[in-house]
Scaffold this active site. Structure first.
Site, PDB file in Angstrom:
ATOM      1  CG  LEU A 140      -2.238  -0.685   1.205  1.00 16.55           C
ATOM      2  CD1 LEU A 140      -2.938  -0.533   2.555  1.00 16.55           C
ATOM      3  CD2 LEU A 140      -3.130  -0.147   0.103  1.00 16.55           C
ATOM      4  CG  ASP A 141       0.985   4.010  -3.314  1.00 10.20           C
ATOM      5  OD1 ASP A 141       1.810   3.109  -3.521  1.00 10.20           O
ATOM      6  OD2 ASP A 141       0.337   4.585  -4.203  1.00 10.20           O
ATOM      7  N   PRO A 142       2.380   4.934   0.829  1.00 10.25           N
ATOM      8  CG  PRO A 142       4.568   5.724   1.161  1.00 10.25           C
ATOM      9  CD  PRO A 142       3.684   5.056   0.134  1.00 10.25           C
TER      10      PRO A 142
END
Length: 322
Positions: free
Chosen positions: A49-51
């Site tokens: 998951l992206d930051p």
């Protein structure tokens, strides 16, 4: 003079932690924090998951890491908010603005685009992604100002709902609810939807609400995990076999179980099956995965006897804890 740091005494921990990943953490940062809190020897996650994204992130510990690939391939559900009329270099709020256009979007436009993007579609992976080319992540090229050619990929949007909402500063925005196949980039979906609406768009928030059979209501935050004592943290772990829900179940007697664990095929009156979860009955324990062909149970990913002993011991200790 700084006091010496206390060395964490690692231990064998086996199972799956359903984490609600916080905003601003990379998936690996969240994993390392949970690993430290559990004092686990071995850990991995089931998809990045992206930051800037939050939500469901299953973390695998010990023996469960052997089956994490199964959830990399799982369908996922996301909720996102896209700001209309503004395109950015990264497709999200972190990138610099590269284009602005007026927004004239009707409910009929949203219905048309919903239909256009539901079902099989093709996506070009974004430059700001962890996908690798020649051993190097695309985002590394992007940081160097280099754009490389990416092949379009086939993905499936199982369900899509677009809703107009009032965003901050009265900007035009839409809520995107999407159930998607593996490999789907929601930032790219948001950008493509913006282009189809004739105004461009970028994501200003993104949340994964489900992956496979796991949903956000089952998840725990890092903050809540940190507030627990060690026994409470261990009690949050689901058994490794939760990763093989939906597999055909085969249970073996103790003699066959021992031979299966050593990698030997077993024969029985089983119909062919591509995905099999194998259990032993004495003691009751998850042994691993297999497939069945021509009445033969053919081993796949297996736990080893030490892992099984540790899991059984941990279960006994958990049951004995008042």
């Amino acid at each position: 003079m700084n006091a010496p740091r206390t060395r964490v005494q690692r231990r064998p921990v086996h199972g799956v932690l359903l984490l609600d990943k916080p905003l601003g953490f990379s998936s690996n940062q969240a994993l390392q924090k949970a690993k430290w809190l559990l004092r686990a020897e071995k850990a991995g996650h089931t998809g990045t998951l992206d930051p800037l994204a939050t939500g469901v992130l299953p973390l695998c510990f010990g023996a469960a890491t052997k089956f994490s690939q199964l959830h990399l391939d799982a369908d996922k559900i996301y909720e996102a908010v896209a700001r209309l009329g503004v395109r950015t270099a990264t497709g999200d709020a972190e990138g610099e603005v590269i284009a602005r256009r007026p927004v004239q979007v009707t409910d009929d436009d949203l219905a048309r685009v919903e239909a256009q993007f539901t079902g099989p579609i093709r996506q070009v992976p974004p430059m700001h992604s962890a996908l690798k080319k020649d051993g190097k992540a695309l985002y590394e090229y992007a940081r160097e100002g280099i754009e490389v050619e990416r092949a379009a990929r086939d993905v499936v949007i199982h369900a899509l709902k677009l809703t107009r909402i009032a965003a901050q500063s009265a900007e035009d925005a839409i809520k995107i609810e999407a159930s998607v196949s593996k490999g789907t980039y929601i930032r790219t979906l948001g950008e493509d939807i913006g282009e189809a609406l004739g105004c461009g768009a970028h994501l200003i928030s993104l949340r994964r609400t489900a992956t496979g059979g796991f949903v956000q209501g089952q998840c725990i935050t890092l903050e809540a995990l940190e507030a627990m004592d060690e026994d409470e943290r261990l009690a949050q772990l689901l058994p490794a076999e939760c990763l093989v829900e939906g597999h055909t179940v085969v249970t073996l007697g103790s003699e066959d179980a021992g031979r299966f664990l050593s990698g030997l095929r077993r024969r029985g009156a089983w119909p062919d099956a591509a995905y099999v979860a194998v259990f032993g009955e004495a003691p009751e324990a998850f042994l691993g995965t297999a497939h069945i062909a021509a009445h033969e149970l053919i081993p796949g990913r297996l736990l080893n006897p030490i892992e099984i002993q540790q899991i059984l011991l941990n279960a006994q200790q958990t049951q004995a804890t008042p």
